[in-house]
Motif scaffolding. Structure first.
Motif, PDB file in Angstrom:
ATOM      1  N   ARG A 251       0.822  -1.216   0.000  1.00  0.00           N
ATOM      2  CA  ARG A 251       0.000   0.000   0.000  1.00  0.00           C
ATOM      3  C   ARG A 251       0.854   1.263   0.000  1.00  0.00           C
ATOM      4  N   SER A 252       2.119   1.153   0.426  1.00  0.00           N
ATOM      5  CA  SER A 252       3.005   2.329   0.492  1.00  0.00           C
ATOM      6  C   SER A 252       3.783   2.567  -0.787  1.00  0.00           C
ATOM      7  N   ILE A 253       3.619   1.713  -1.784  1.00  0.00           N
ATOM      8  CA  ILE A 253       4.339   1.850  -3.053  1.00  0.00           C
ATOM      9  C   ILE A 253       3.459   2.624  -4.028  1.00  0.00           C
ATOM     10  N   PHE A 254       4.033   3.660  -4.636  1.00  0.00           N
ATOM     11  CA  PHE A 254       3.289   4.503  -5.583  1.00  0.00           C
ATOM     12  C   PHE A 254       3.959   4.417  -6.954  1.00  0.00           C
ATOM     13  N   VAL A 255       3.152   4.335  -7.996  1.00  0.00           N
ATOM     14  CA  VAL A 255       3.653   4.188  -9.370  1.00  0.00           C
ATOM     15  C   VAL A 255       3.140   5.301 -10.277  1.00  0.00           C
ATOM     16  N   LYS A 256       2.604   6.375  -9.677  1.00  0.00           N
ATOM     17  CA  LYS A 256       2.040   7.476 -10.485  1.00  0.00           C
ATOM     18  C   LYS A 256       3.103   8.132 -11.356  1.00  0.00           C
ATOM     19  N   GLU A 257       4.321   8.255 -10.824  1.00  0.00           N
ATOM     20  CA  GLU A 257       5.395   8.900 -11.589  1.00  0.00           C
ATOM     21  C   GLU A 257       5.702   8.108 -12.851  1.00  0.00           C
ATOM     22  N   TRP A 258       5.780   6.791 -12.746  1.00  0.00           N
ATOM     23  CA  TRP A 258       6.029   5.971 -13.927  1.00  0.00           C
ATOM     24  C   TRP A 258       4.888   6.087 -14.930  1.00  0.00           C
ATOM     25  N   GLN A 259       3.677   6.065 -14.468  1.00  0.00           N
ATOM     26  CA  GLN A 259       2.534   6.170 -15.375  1.00  0.00           C
ATOM     27  C   GLN A 259       2.542   7.496 -16.134  1.00  0.00           C
ATOM     28  N   ASP A 260       2.895   8.571 -15.423  1.00  0.00           N
ATOM     29  CA  ASP A 260       2.925   9.885 -16.090  1.00  0.00           C
ATOM     30  C   ASP A 260       4.024   9.941 -17.150  1.00  0.00           C
ATOM     31  N   LYS A 261       5.199   9.358 -16.857  1.00  0.00           N
ATOM     32  CA  LYS A 261       6.286   9.389 -17.833  1.00  0.00           C
ATOM     33  C   LYS A 261       5.967   8.545 -19.059  1.00  0.00           C
ATOM     34  N   VAL A 262       5.347   7.395 -18.864  1.00  0.00           N
ATOM     35  CA  VAL A 262       4.994   6.556 -20.010  1.00  0.00           C
ATOM     36  C   VAL A 262       3.918   7.248 -20.837  1.00  0.00           C
ATOM     37  N   ALA A 263       2.969   7.906 -20.181  1.00  0.00           N
ATOM     38  CA  ALA A 263       1.920   8.639 -20.911  1.00  0.00           C
ATOM     39  C   ALA A 263       2.506   9.793 -21.709  1.00  0.00           C
ATOM     40  N   ALA A 264       3.564  10.452 -21.206  1.00  0.00           N
ATOM     41  CA  ALA A 264       4.215  11.549 -21.913  1.00  0.00           C
ATOM     42  C   ALA A 264       5.293  11.060 -22.860  1.00  0.00           C
ATOM     43  N   ASP A 265       5.418   9.755 -22.991  1.00  0.00           N
ATOM     44  CA  ASP A 265       6.391   9.139 -23.883  1.00  0.00           C
ATOM     45  C   ASP A 265       7.822   9.535 -23.495  1.00  0.00           C
ATOM     46  N   GLU A 266       8.079   9.573 -22.189  1.00  0.00           N
ATOM     47  CA  GLU A 266       9.412   9.857 -21.685  1.00  0.00           C
ATOM     48  C   GLU A 266      10.108   8.550 -21.302  1.00  0.00           C
ATOM     49  N   GLU A 267      11.418   8.538 -21.457  1.00  0.00           N
ATOM     50  CA  GLU A 267      12.193   7.350 -21.129  1.00  0.00           C
ATOM     51  C   GLU A 267      12.397   7.266 -19.614  1.00  0.00           C
ATOM     52  N   ILE A 268      12.263   6.029 -19.077  1.00  0.00           N
ATOM     53  CA  ILE A 268      12.465   5.785 -17.648  1.00  0.00           C
ATOM     54  C   ILE A 268      13.769   5.020 -17.496  1.00  0.00           C
ATOM     55  N   THR A 269      14.686   5.616 -16.764  1.00  0.00           N
ATOM     56  CA  THR A 269      15.974   4.972 -16.527  1.00  0.00           C
ATOM     57  C   THR A 269      16.109   4.677 -15.030  1.00  0.00           C
ATOM     58  N   THR A 270      16.639   3.494 -14.743  1.00  0.00           N
ATOM     59  CA  THR A 270      16.882   3.082 -13.355  1.00  0.00           C
ATOM     60  C   THR A 270      18.273   2.485 -13.252  1.00  0.00           C
ATOM     61  N   ALA A 271      18.659   2.152 -12.010  1.00  0.00           N
ATOM     62  CA  ALA A 271      19.973   1.537 -11.780  1.00  0.00           C
ATOM     63  C   ALA A 271      19.953   0.041 -12.038  1.00  0.00           C
ATOM     64  N   SER A 272      18.820  -0.506 -12.443  1.00  0.00           N
ATOM     65  CA  SER A 272      18.687  -1.952 -12.671  1.00  0.00           C
ATOM     66  C   SER A 272      18.410  -2.223 -14.131  1.00  0.00           C
ATOM     67  N   ARG A 273      19.173  -3.121 -14.729  1.00  0.00           N
ATOM     68  CA  ARG A 273      18.929  -3.527 -16.114  1.00  0.00           C
ATOM     69  C   ARG A 273      17.601  -4.253 -16.231  1.00  0.00           C
TER      70      ARG A 273
END
Length: 445
Positions: A251-273
């Protein structure tokens, strides 16, 4: 003048000073021997090893009616007493063959005629037997063996140690006791009463024992893996999301930031392949649970990177507080503290805790990739070799295989040499856990 002291009460002699007069018979006693009689004689009975209760006995005497050895008078060798008045035991008194050369008499005195009759009295031995054994005992077992006679002599005349050994042997002996019963068709069958009693006792003792499933659950509870559902009928039921992620953390995990970036067609980069190659597809599919699972997996990977090696046994320990805060600044303290309490023991992780962390990360990768995942990206994130990574998936019950041609094409791997270095971990029913290997026996010279 010396005083005479009175004797104490304890010093007085209780016996009278004078002897009682015994009247002698006025006439001579006439003695006679009764050699033959039609009535049953008195009996002298010995009871070795038992305390005979008050019982009513029935006398029996065998007299052949015809033949060269026909008998018309009482014979002590063919005489016995029997009683079945006890609810479970039968008592039988019969002469012993070893006493055949001895004669015993009982004197009956008549004071009116001053006559004494000496009546032969057979010496019999009283023994008890269980009624079921008496009914089912074969005739061949009635003759005592030499060993049984030695045991009887040992009980009568042996030392205390010998009697204790014979009694212990008798108590520990299990003699076959057959109980006659009938089956459903009415046919007479035999069952081993002792075996039935033992089986009943075992059934009662094992009634509260854990079953096979309970023993398996207890065995997996001590292994450093998520608790599997062994009764699952599909791979998705083996490791549900509620087992991989605590509900409070989910319940404490939020994914709104990822959803907004995918909707804006922005690339999501993380430290994990692993996360970077899958985040766009998972968010595009719209499965919120998989998004949260991928986000929680990224948390575990970053927390593992923040740990320091400790010792040669593969353990780790938490880094300094400022280092942990710097590396995990994007996460709230509640989630970080929840991971520490779940996978660490204070400020350290031994080999069991490290393996538990790795298998949870591997199980999350299976959940995200629909229970069939390419282990290459996760192997690179955890800095493990193929053997170590494959072993973690084996512990989860997976089958780790090489890529097929269809899988190589779907992953867009042109080179067969590169595809040969990759492995696919698949979770299928039935689960394929590693077999427990027994250590080789030491060779004796």
């Amino acid at each position: 003048m010396a005083e005479l002291k009175r004797k104490r009460t304890s010093e007085k002699d209780d016996r009278p000073s004078k002897k009682a007069a015994v009247s002698a018979p006025s006439t001579t006693i006439k003695t006679s021997l009764v050699s033959e009689q039609d009535e049953l004689p008195p009996v002298i009975a010995s009871t070795p090893g038992i305390a005979a209760p008050r019982l009513a006995f029935t006398p029996y005497h065998y007299l052949p009616a015809n033949g060269p050895h026909a008998q018309t008078t009482f014979q002590y060798s063919n005489f016995l007493l029997h009683s079945s008045s006890h609810p479970r035991l039968d008592y039988t008194a019969r002469p012993e063959p070893s006493n055949a050369h001895l004669s015993h008499y009982v004197g009956i005195y008549d004071p009116s005629s001053s006559s004494l009759k000496l009546v032969p009295a057979p010496l019999v031995t009283l023994r008890s037997t269980l009624r079921s054994e008496t009914l089912d005992a074969p005739k061949d077992d009635q003759a005592k063996s030499f060993g049984a006679q030695r045991e009887e002599l040992g009980m009568e005349f042996g030392t205390k140690k010998a009697r204790k050994a014979i009694a212990s042997k008798t108590e520990n002996a299990i003699a076959p006791r057959r109980a006659k019963t009938t089956n459903a068709e009415g046919t007479l069958i035999k069952k081993d009463a002792v075996a039935e009693a033992v089986l009943d006792t075992v059934a009662d003792a094992s009634a509260n024992m854990p079953g096979r499933d309970e023993l398996a659950d207890a065995a997996f509870a001590t292994k450093p893996i998520p608790r599997p559902n062994l009764s699952a009928t599909s791979p998705a039921e083996v490791y549900p999301l509620s087992v991989l992620i605590p509900p409070a953390d989910l319940r404490s995990i939020f994914v709104k930031e990822w959803q907004d970036k995918v909707a804006a067609d922005e690339e999501i980069t993380t430290a994990s392949r692993f996360v970077s190659f899958r985040v766009a597809k998972v968010v595009g599919d719209g499965d919120v649970k998989k998004m949260k699972a991928l986000r929680y997996m990224l948390l575990l990977l970053q927390w593992n990177d923040a740990l320091r090696p400790a010792g040669r046994d593969g353990g780790k320990k938490l880094g300094k507080k400022e280092e942990m805060v710097k590396k995990m600044s994007e996460w709230n303290e509640g989630l970080i503290d929840g991971v520490r309490k779940r996978f660490a023991d204070g400020g350290e992780l031994n080999k069991w805790h490290v393996d538990n962390l790795m298998t949870h990360i591997a199980a999350l990768s299976l959940y995200i990739d629909d229970w069939a995942t390419d282990t290459t990206n996760l192997k690179d994130d955890l800095r493990l070799d193929n053997k170590q990574m494959n072993q973690y998936f084996h512990e989860l019950g997976c089958r780790v295989q090489s890529l097929t041609d269809k899988e190589r094409e779907s992953l867009k791997i042109a080179s067969k040499a590169a595809a040969a270095q990759r492995r696919i971990a698949k979770l299928k029913i039935p689960l394929d856990f590693p077999k427990v290997r027994r250590p080789a026996a030491k060779r004796r010279f």
